[in-house]
Design an enzyme around this catalytic site. Structure first.
Site, PDB file in Angstrom:
ATOM      1  N   TYR A  24      65.444  81.073  50.029  1.00  0.00           N
ATOM      2  CA  TYR A  24      65.910  81.542  51.335  1.00  0.00           C
ATOM      3  C   TYR A  24      65.069  82.741  51.786  1.00  0.00           C
ATOM      4  O   TYR A  24      64.617  82.806  52.928  1.00  0.00           O
ATOM      5  CB  TYR A  24      67.386  81.921  51.219  1.00  0.00           C
ATOM      6  N   THR A  77      80.359  83.183  58.176  1.00  0.00           N
ATOM      7  CA  THR A  77      80.112  81.845  58.728  1.00  0.00           C
ATOM      8  C   THR A  77      80.199  80.822  57.606  1.00  0.00           C
ATOM      9  O   THR A  77      80.182  81.171  56.421  1.00  0.00           O
ATOM     10  CB  THR A  77      78.687  81.730  59.319  1.00  0.00           C
TER      11      THR A  77
END
Lengths: 256, 273
Positions: free
Chosen positions: A153, A190
């Site tokens: 990431y 989220t």
């Protein structure tokens, strides 16, 4: 922060920051094309926008599919006559240390988070260069600083950050009137974050979440709507002199 | 206008802008007032602030002028008392006042450095301290706030003739980050961010262009502007004060509720290259 009658495409728009951005852009007056690989989620967001009196449409988009990008952008131009805003938001995260990361996992993260931003940006420039536009690439604080458990990431988001600057300079050199900027959210409540945490054991997830929140000077994660507000600013003409810039929204995380 | 702005609006908020008599400060003060804030325009040139405030008042907007020497602790104290007497609120501080002193480093004097440090750095310290202690929970206003410190791209990258000016702007960048983290950690509800304009079409921008001439980089001011546009600013134009005011509004408003300790560059791509 006015996006009146501008046509905007948001990827990964069925949940999280993407969904909140669609709502923010619609509230600012934009015509919003909600795109996602998840048709049910994308349709839900588009229908909610329409029910609230906004102009919106769902288009299915797998951001890794080059031909699909061409089709979706062509459809937008055929239907609305223009595309002025692209929000490259779709992304995934996998929490694991470098020694446990597989090449397959590495490629998956980099394909969705980085290759897709290249595909979308190139496609948008094709139709924006005649009359200008604003492209906002969602990087992350993890594109600026490192996290020991996010090697793929980190790499993908760092790539988006530098790629954004390259394209910003290219578009400025060519006088296309296209601004390109990157947004760097910190930890946001989220599905991307909760999903990544759910793949860990309960104790590992708790330890990760505790470590993260303890590291945020403001002492809390962001709401997706808070990130959307910064994205709408960059999308709008109010950011008229901004290109190649980084907008960090992280509760002070990277200021430490 | 204010209703259209949604989360970018400043209705009910009170803002202080330093150096509000001209340039970026004036544009920001006008922008904040148009966005619904009650704006205290401050400057050593109070006449300019009075004229601008009167213009804003004539448009039905809320504005007031006060003389403020940003290097004077007593003036800041008087400003706080004036705010108590006006709206008894304080939400936004834009530390904008500053000066530019150029020249080759070897020709700069200690007196110049002391002067520019005092006006560009010490003032931000005093202003930030005054705002934070009155905005934090239990402070005389006590409802949190947003502090925006005008730094510069010269606080991020090197530019010939900008050593002592750039050093002050680097200090402002760093002061912003440290105070942002401190205030967040201690639950003040006060956000602090630095704003980094590129070369802007203002009197100070003209000074910087003239400085490129004075140190021998270019033959004249027009050549300096042409060189900047063609070789240094990817967007090919100098910035204008409205470009900066728009970004200041974002940082001042609740639209930036999760933003603290950042550097916002508004530079036409200068630092991306």
């Amino acid at each position: 922060m006015d996006c009146n009658d501008k046509v905007a495409l948001v990827t990964g728009a069925g949940v999280g920051i993407g969904e909140a951005t669609c709502k923010g852009l619609a509230a600012a007056g934009a015509i919003v094309v909600v795109s996602d690989i998840d048709e049910a989620a994308g349709n839900r967001v588009a229908n909610e926008l329409i029910a609230a009196g906004h102009q919106a449409v769902f288009m299915r988009l797998d951001v890794c599919d080059e031909s699909r990008w061409h089709r979706v952008v062509s459809d937008i131009v055929a239907r609305f006559g223009r595309l002025q805003i692209l929000i490259n938001n779709a992304g995934i995260a996998n929490i694991c240390g470098i020694e446990d990361e597989t090449l397959e996992g590495w490629r998956k993260t980099n394909t969705i988070n980085n290759d897709a931003v290249f595909l979308g940006t190139r496609e948008a420039i094709r139709v924006m260069k005649a009359s200008g536009g604003s492209i906002v690439n969602i990087s992350s604080i993890e594109g600026i600083v490192g996290d020991p458990m996010l090697p793929a990431y980190n790499a993908s988001k760092g790539a988006v950050r530098a790629f954004t600057k390259s394209v910003a300079l290219y578009c400025a050199d060519k006088d296309y009137g296209i601004r390109v900027n990157s947004v760097h959210p910190g930890y946001v409540a989220t599905p991307l974050v909760s999903g990544a945490l759910s793949r860990l054991s309960t104790s590992d997830a708790e330890a990760f979440a505790q470590r993260v929140v303890a590291s945020i000077p403001m002492g809390r994660m962001a709401e997706a709507a808070e990130i959307a507000k910064g994205i709408v600013f960059l999308a709008s003409d109010d950011a008229s002199y901004m290109t190649g810039s980084e907008l960090i929204m992280d509760g002070g995380y990277t200021a430490r | 206008m204010s209703n259209k702005l949604g989360v970018f609006g400043l209705e009910g908020k009170v803002a202080v802008v330093t150096g509000a008599g001209a340039g970026i400060g004036e544009a920001c003060a006008r922008m904040f007032a148009q966005a619904g804030a009650a704006v205290m325009l401050s400057d050593i040139n109070v006449e300019a602030c009075e004229r601008i405030a009167a213009e804003l008042n004539a448009e039905g907007l809320q504005a007031k002028a006060i003389r403020l020497d940003v290097t004077s602790e007593a003036d800041w104290e008087a400003l706080k008392i004036a705010l108590e007497g006006w709206k008894n609120r304080w939400d936004i501080l834009l530390n904008n006042a500053g000066i530019y002193i150029g020249g080759m480093l070897e020709n700069n004097t200690v007196a110049q450095v002391s002067k520019i440090n005092q006006i560009n750095i010490e003032s931000v310290f005093i202003g930030t301290r005054t705002a934070a202690e009155s905005m934090k929970p239990g402070g005389c206003f006590g409802s949190g706030g947003s502090i925006i410190n005008l730094s510069s791209i010269a606080g991020l990258v090197g530019v010939p003739g900008h050593s002592i000016y750039g050093a002050t702007k680097g200090a402002v960048r760093s002061l912003s980050k440290h105070s942002a983290v401190e205030f967040a950690k201690f639950g003040y509800g006060v956000r602090v961010n630095s704003l980094h304009p590129g070369l802007i079409e203002t009197a100070m921008g003209d000074q910087a262009l003239q400085d490129f001439v004075d140190i021998g980089v270019v033959a004249n001011v027009d050549e300096a502007a042409a060189l900047l546009k063609s070789a240094m600013i990817p967007m090919g134009r100098l910035g204008n004060v409205q470009d900066i005011a728009n970004a200041a509004l974002f940082l001042a408003s609740d639209a930036s509720s999760y933003v603290t300790g950042i550097e916002l560059t508004v530079d036409g791509g200068f630092c991306a290259a």
